[in-house]
Structures are given as structure tokens and as C-alpha cells.
Enzyme design. Sequence first.
Site, short mmCIF file in Angstrom:
data_model
loop_
_atom_site.label_atom_id
_atom_site.label_comp_id
_atom_site.label_asym_id
_atom_site.label_seq_id
_atom_site.Cartn_x
_atom_site.Cartn_y
_atom_site.Cartn_z
N ASN A 1 0.81 -1.18 -0.05
CA ASN A 1 -0.14 0.01 -0.11
C ASN A 1 0.83 1.26 0.04
OD1 ASN A 1 -1.88 1.92 0.57
ND2 ASN A 1 -2.29 1.29 2.64
N HIS B 1 -9.56 1.77 4.54
CA HIS B 1 -8.26 1.95 5.18
C HIS B 1 -8.38 2.81 6.30
CE1 HIS B 1 -4.24 2.81 6.32
NE2 HIS B 1 -3.72 1.73 5.86
N GLU C 1 -6.65 5.09 7.37
CA GLU C 1 -6.33 6.43 7.13
C GLU C 1 -7.63 7.03 6.34
OE1 GLU C 1 -2.88 5.59 5.10
OE2 GLU C 1 -1.87 5.06 7.11
N GLY D 1 2.15 2.12 10.79
CA GLY D 1 3.27 3.18 10.67
C GLY D 1 3.85 3.98 11.98
N SER E 1 3.16 -2.27 10.61
CA SER E 1 4.55 -2.39 11.02
C SER E 1 5.03 -3.73 10.51
CB SER E 1 4.71 -1.91 12.20
OG SER E 1 4.46 -0.63 12.51
P1 PGA Z 1 2.61 0.19 7.61
O1 PGA Z 1 1.33 0.60 7.04
O2 PGA Z 1 3.18 -1.16 7.10
O3 PGA Z 1 3.49 1.34 7.25
O4 PGA Z 1 2.45 0.10 9.28
C1 PGA Z 1 0.50 -0.56 6.83
C2 PGA Z 1 -1.01 -0.04 6.06
O5 PGA Z 1 -1.42 1.12 6.57
O6 PGA Z 1 -1.53 -0.80 5.30
#
Ligand code: PGA
Length: 250
Positions: free
Chosen positions: A10, A95, A97, A173, A213
Site C-alpha cells: 500500500n 483503510h 486513514e 506506521g 509495521s
Molecule cells: P505500515 O502500514 O506497514 O506502514 O504500518 C500498513 C498499512 O497502513 O496498510
Amino acid sequence: MSRTKIVAGNWKMNKTPSEAVALVNELKPLVAGADADVVFCVPAINITKVGELLEGTDIALGAENVYFEDKGAYTGETSPAMLKDAGVSYVIIGHSERREYFKETDEEVNKKVLKVFEYDMTPIICVGETLAQREQGVTIDLIRQQVKIALLGVSKEQAQKAVIAYEPVWAIGTGKVATKEQAQEVCAAIRGCVAEIYDDATAAAIRIQYGGSVKGANAKEIFGMPDIDGGLIGGSSLNDDFAKIVNYDK
Ligand code: PGA
């Protein structure tokens, strides 16, 4: 039944079109021949170009969002037909976000899931709890609600092809990865919920990813859990660590 693992990058709001070309050219040879299904979910502006670069490879093209109407006066949105015509086969829906910053609701997630299926693409349906919700002890209840609403009106045949990504918001993240036991517990609960809605065969077929992560260094232990069928990868999809994740079993 054995499910093929699926690892999806992603990219989020990263990589200009020219940077996207460089990244795809770097990663293409590194992920070739993987045992897992590999998907690059890229920003809308990069879809056409990345699609061209992925032609003739086993890497699938994905989008990060879609609108739930077929076409019309929706300035700034991308329609399912546009994605389909550009060669997209997977679309990330809901997602965290998008839920947090763009106020997407479970009901909108459901409308998008139905549209994506209507256009014969596969949704990657994201669910997950915040840290506060985890601490309040409502994680499983909340995830079950997200899954149930996302799948309203989805047929058994469609559900068997769907992908659900369990992404604890507190792990995205942040470098704070869920333990493999925490991730397994929720992914197993999701599979149980799918069995309740449909049947055991559907629960056995649907693929459930963990996201948050994931890195080359932790992918193997997480993907080794019985109900975890791969990962949705943010930060580590933007460099060669993605190839380590995809090849976690080598
Ligand atoms: P990340 O994000 O691997 O940077 O933690 C995962 C995601 O939001 O799909």
C-alpha cells in the site's frame, strides 16, 4: 484447504509517476517467482503507468480507493470502471486513514465493496481497532461489526474471493507491530465471523491479511500463524524490504 498467501503493498500518498517507475523497475525482478500472490496498490495517478510496467508479470495491479458510483458529477473521484479499464484487479477499501481523515463509514465501505465486486475486481477490506478501543476490551466486537457491515449483500461466491486486512490502527506506521498471538486472535475471530455469516467453506477460502509495521524481519513469524494469509504493507512496500516480505518463506 490451503490458501495462497497474498502480500499487497500500500504505497499510500507516496511516489510521483517518475518515482513510481523507478520503484517498480527495482522491485519487479526481486519479487519474481514468489510463492505468494503479490499486489502493488498505487496512487491513482500512477495506475496507468505502473499497469504498463506490470504487463507480462505475475504482479497484480491495485488501487488504494474507489468511489461507489458508476460515473458522473463527483469531482476528484475515481470510478470503478476507470480502475477496471486500467487493469486494476484489487482495490483497498476502508483503510483506517480513509476512515479517520476522510470520515469513511462502515456503510460507505460496504457500498464500495459491492461496487468493486460488480466490476469483477477484488476488495481488500480493511478493519482495525484504535489503541483506546483495544484498551477498552472491545476489539473483537468492533472488528466483527466492521466485517459484518462491509459484507452486507455480498454473496458467498464473492466473499470466498475477498481479502480482509486486519490492521490495528495503533500498529500502522508506528513500528509497534502486534504480537503474532494478538494478530492471530483477531484474524481467527474474523474467520469465525465469516463462518457465521456464510459457512465453513467460505471461511476457509477467504484470505485474511495482517497489516501494521510488517517488515522483512518479522514477516515470517506473523505469516506463519494459521489464520494469517499474508500482509498489507505500508512503509516497507516503498523499498527493497518489500521483496524480503514477499519472499518470507525463502
Ligand atoms: P505500515 O502500514 O506497514 O506502514 O504500518 C500498513 C498499512 O497502513 O496498510
